[in-house]
Design an enzyme around this catalytic site. Structure first.
Site, PDB file in Angstrom:
ATOM      1  N   TYR A 155      15.275   5.480 -13.597  1.00  0.00           N
ATOM      2  CA  TYR A 155      13.865   5.679 -14.144  1.00  0.00           C
ATOM      3  C   TYR A 155      13.660   4.900 -15.410  1.00  0.00           C
ATOM      4  O   TYR A 155      12.489   4.609 -15.908  1.00  0.00           O
ATOM      5  CB  TYR A 155      13.646   7.123 -14.433  1.00  0.00           C
ATOM      6  N   ASP A 157      14.896  16.892 -15.581  1.00  0.00           N
ATOM      7  CA  ASP A 157      15.426  16.100 -14.611  1.00  0.00           C
ATOM      8  C   ASP A 157      15.308  14.552 -14.705  1.00  0.00           C
ATOM      9  O   ASP A 157      14.156  14.118 -15.061  1.00  0.00           O
ATOM     10  CB  ASP A 157      14.580  16.295 -13.244  1.00  0.00           C
ATOM     11  N   LYS A 178      21.214  11.157 -12.035  1.00  0.00           N
ATOM     12  CA  LYS A 178      21.548  10.657 -10.962  1.00  0.00           C
ATOM     13  C   LYS A 178      22.195   9.446 -10.697  1.00  0.00           C
ATOM     14  O   LYS A 178      21.856   8.345 -11.775  1.00  0.00           O
ATOM     15  CB  LYS A 178      20.150  10.647  -9.724  1.00  0.00           C
TER      16      LYS A 178
END
Ligand code: A2P
Length: 316
Positions: free
Chosen positions: A48, A43, A77
């Site tokens: 990040y 993920d 994402k």
């Protein structure tokens, strides 16, 4: 391994590896170690800041030849400064390029919150754009475009309430996954029921209680989930670790879970939790811990002057 099934026959390994707070310099070796242990679900997210390093690890793994791209389930994402119909495709293309992974198995809208394109990181309330000005439906149209181009095999959302999910159910492609904070202190049974009734899979983030998140996001004297007396007692009784209790519980409820670790011993321990069965009495005992208590409250979106409030964020 348990799997979560999608209507086209695809299967997501229920236990994945989280990469939030996996620091540059240590995330690549964690990915390689995780894949060696058997993890097949990773993920990621552009915010990040570690997708390029993860991409280097993937390239090395694929070059070795034992694990192919199609053997992995890779999620990323859309960050909040790329909301809106036209910004989604360039954003997913950038993640795919950084991750060196050809396509994503799953692409999620990271938050139901929009930031002005040139204002990341947001430093003042006016850097945020209200959902009236930039509706989630516009962003979702961009997500559908990414799906239709084959950039992502599945699309979904993160941090969405049942109300916000409902608004998407009549779209051409409805969200197939909602990734939210889930653990025994925040079990969200109503959200789980809603998701199951609407064929939406849930992925649990912070399944271990997110002890490694930035200090600025922590409340004073917050309860540490990994040190919960009930969880510890169950762990002692079953000769497993508290983390394994939490992960076995998450998987047994039918959700996916993505614990983060960069430590080889804890990576292996967490992966082994996917093979642990808890009996009904133990599941019920863990259910008594629910306190609707969030570690990630979202209050960072709701500073004075922001168009967002915590209540409206979660619709509760
Ligand atoms: P580390 O990366 O050093 O292992 P969450 O997934 O809920 O956000 O929790 C992640 C945090 O929990 C990280 O700080 C991680 O540290 C730590 N962690 C991961 N696995 C375990 C485990 N099995 N036991 C204790 N702490 C763990």
């Amino acid at each position: 391994m348990r799997y979560l099934d999608f209507s086209n026959g695809d299967r997501m390994p229920a236990l994945g590896l989280g990469t939030w707070m996996a620091a540059p310099g240590e995330v690549a070796s964690a990915i390689k170690e995780a894949v060696k242990i058997g993890y097949r679900h990773i993920d990621c997210a552009s915010i990040y800041g570690n997708e390029a390093e993860i991409g280097e690890a993937f390239a090395e793994i694929f070059a070795e030849g034992q694990v192919t791209r199609d053997d992995l389930w890779i999620t990323s994402k859309l960050w909040s400064n790329r909301h809106g119909k036209d910004d989604v495709v360039p954003a997913i293309e950038a993640s795919i390029e950084a991750l060196r992974c050809e396509y994503l198995d799953l692409y999620l809208v990271h938050w139901p919150v929009a930031i002005r394109a040139d204002a990341e990181p947001p430093t003042q309330p006016t850097d945020l754009v209200s959902l009236e000005e930039l509706p989630l439906a516009d962003t979702w149209a961009g997500m559908e475009g990414a799906l239709e181009r084959g950039l992502a095999r599945h699309i979904g959302v993160s941090n969405y309430s049942p109300k916000k999910l409902s608004d998407h159910l009549s779209m051409a492609h409805k969200p197939e996954v909602n990734q939210v904070e889930l653990h025994p202190y925040l079990a969200q049974p109503k959200l789980l029921k809603f998701a199951q009734e609407n064929q939406i899979q849930l992925t649990a983030y912070s399944p271990l209680g997110s002890s490694g998140r930035p200090e600025g996001m922590k409340a004073a004297n917050e309860r540490a989930l990994l040190e919960d007396p009930t969880v510890s007692a169950i762990a002692g009784r079953l000769s497993i670790t508290p983390a394994q209790v939490l992960l076995a519980w998450a998987l047994q409820r039918g959700t996916s879970a993505i614990p983060k670790s960069v430590n080889p011993e804890r990576l292996a321990q967490n992966f082994a939790a996917a093979s642990i069965e808890l009996d009904d009495a133990t599941m019920a005992e863990i259910a008594t811990l629910d306190a609707h208590r969030r570690y990630v409250t979202g209050d960072f979106w709701a500073k004075p002057g922001s168009p967002y409030t915590v209540a409206a964020l979660w619709d509760e």
